[in-house]
Motif scaffolding. Structure first.
Motif, short mmCIF file in Angstrom:
data_model
loop_
_atom_site.label_atom_id
_atom_site.label_comp_id
_atom_site.label_asym_id
_atom_site.label_seq_id
_atom_site.Cartn_x
_atom_site.Cartn_y
_atom_site.Cartn_z
N LEU A 1 -23.86 -11.66 19.85
CA LEU A 1 -22.50 -11.14 19.92
C LEU A 1 -22.18 -10.88 21.39
CD1 LEU A 1 -23.05 -8.68 17.00
CD2 LEU A 1 -21.65 -10.73 16.88
N ASP A 2 -21.27 -11.65 21.95
CA ASP A 2 -20.95 -11.55 23.36
C ASP A 2 -19.53 -11.04 23.57
OD1 ASP A 2 -23.41 -12.57 24.24
OD2 ASP A 2 -22.70 -14.64 24.05
N ASP A 3 -19.33 -10.41 24.71
CA ASP A 3 -18.01 -10.02 25.20
C ASP A 3 -17.23 -9.12 24.23
OD1 ASP A 3 -18.59 -11.60 27.42
OD2 ASP A 3 -17.71 -13.38 26.48
N MET A 4 -17.91 -8.18 23.60
CA MET A 4 -17.22 -7.23 22.74
C MET A 4 -16.61 -6.12 23.61
SD MET A 4 -19.69 -6.89 19.43
CE MET A 4 -21.10 -6.42 20.41
N THR A 5 -15.55 -5.51 23.12
CA THR A 5 -14.88 -4.44 23.85
C THR A 5 -14.64 -3.25 22.93
OG1 THR A 5 -12.75 -5.45 23.36
CG2 THR A 5 -13.73 -6.00 25.48
N MET B 1 -15.02 -0.20 26.44
CA MET B 1 -16.19 -0.74 27.10
C MET B 1 -15.95 -2.23 27.34
SD MET B 1 -17.91 1.97 27.29
CE MET B 1 -19.32 1.25 28.09
N LYS B 2 -16.20 -2.67 28.53
CA LYS B 2 -15.99 -4.07 28.87
C LYS B 2 -17.29 -4.85 28.73
CE LYS B 2 -11.71 -4.02 30.45
NZ LYS B 2 -10.65 -4.75 29.87
N ASP B 3 -17.20 -6.01 28.11
CA ASP B 3 -18.31 -6.97 28.08
C ASP B 3 -19.60 -6.40 27.51
OD1 ASP B 3 -19.41 -9.49 28.47
OD2 ASP B 3 -20.18 -8.95 30.45
#
Length: 177
Positions: A67-71, A80-82
């Protein structure tokens, strides 16, 4: 004599091309000529005929959901960034045919000719658990609370699996945030 030799060679060629072997780390499921999924799994190492019907193979080794690039939002409403995470799960080998035949095909992922059972379902469930777990921590405390966030995500995913009666079929082996 020539006719018997020709028939023997033809029969050997048909048998050689009409079989498939289930590899280590995979489980097979037979699909009949009528496109019905037959219950019961074909275990690794077995040779199975494919002249009538076909064999689907499923990797049952640990499956990694990245799971990538969740905010997610933190407790203090900071975004929360990245945020990246990995959830690793495995499948009970004796449940493969049932999962494939009774669950929506949208729950499964197809990649390079392999069918990853319940991959899309686990991706969505894990994503929801991460967003929910992030709401329990202040933004500045998240990095220091990584282990407790991982444990909370694991608990939330297991709870979701239990609610869907999938806790005996799928097992979370590791969560990394």
């Amino acid at each position: 004599m020539k006719r018997i030799l020709t028939l023997s060679i033809l029969a050997a060629a048909v048998l050689a091309t009409g079989c498939t072997r289930i590899e280590t780390g995979e489980v097979g499921v037979r699909v009949g000529f009528d496109k019905q999924i037959q219950q019961g799994e074909l275990m690794p190492g077995s040779f199975n005929q494919t002249l009538i019907g076909s064999i689907l193979t499923f990797p049952v080794k640990d499956v990694q959901v990245k799971l990538d690039d969740m905010t997610p939002l933190a407790k203090d409403n900071s975004t929360m960034k990245d945020l990246d995470a990995v959830v690793i799960y495995n499948i009970n080998q004796s449940q493969v045919a049932e999962l494939y035949s009774t669950k929506s095909q949208a729950f499964h992922a197809h990649h390079n000719g392999d069918i990853y059972l319940m991959y899309n379902y686990m991706m969505q469930t894990s994503r929801n658990a991460i967003y929910k777990a992030a709401r329990d921590y202040e933004a500045l405390d998240m990095a220091d609370s990584r282990a407790s966030i991982e444990q909370k995500v694991r608990e939330l995913v297991q709870k979701s699996l239990a609610e869907e009666k999938l806790d005996g079929s799928l097992t979370i082996t590791q969560v990394l945030v």
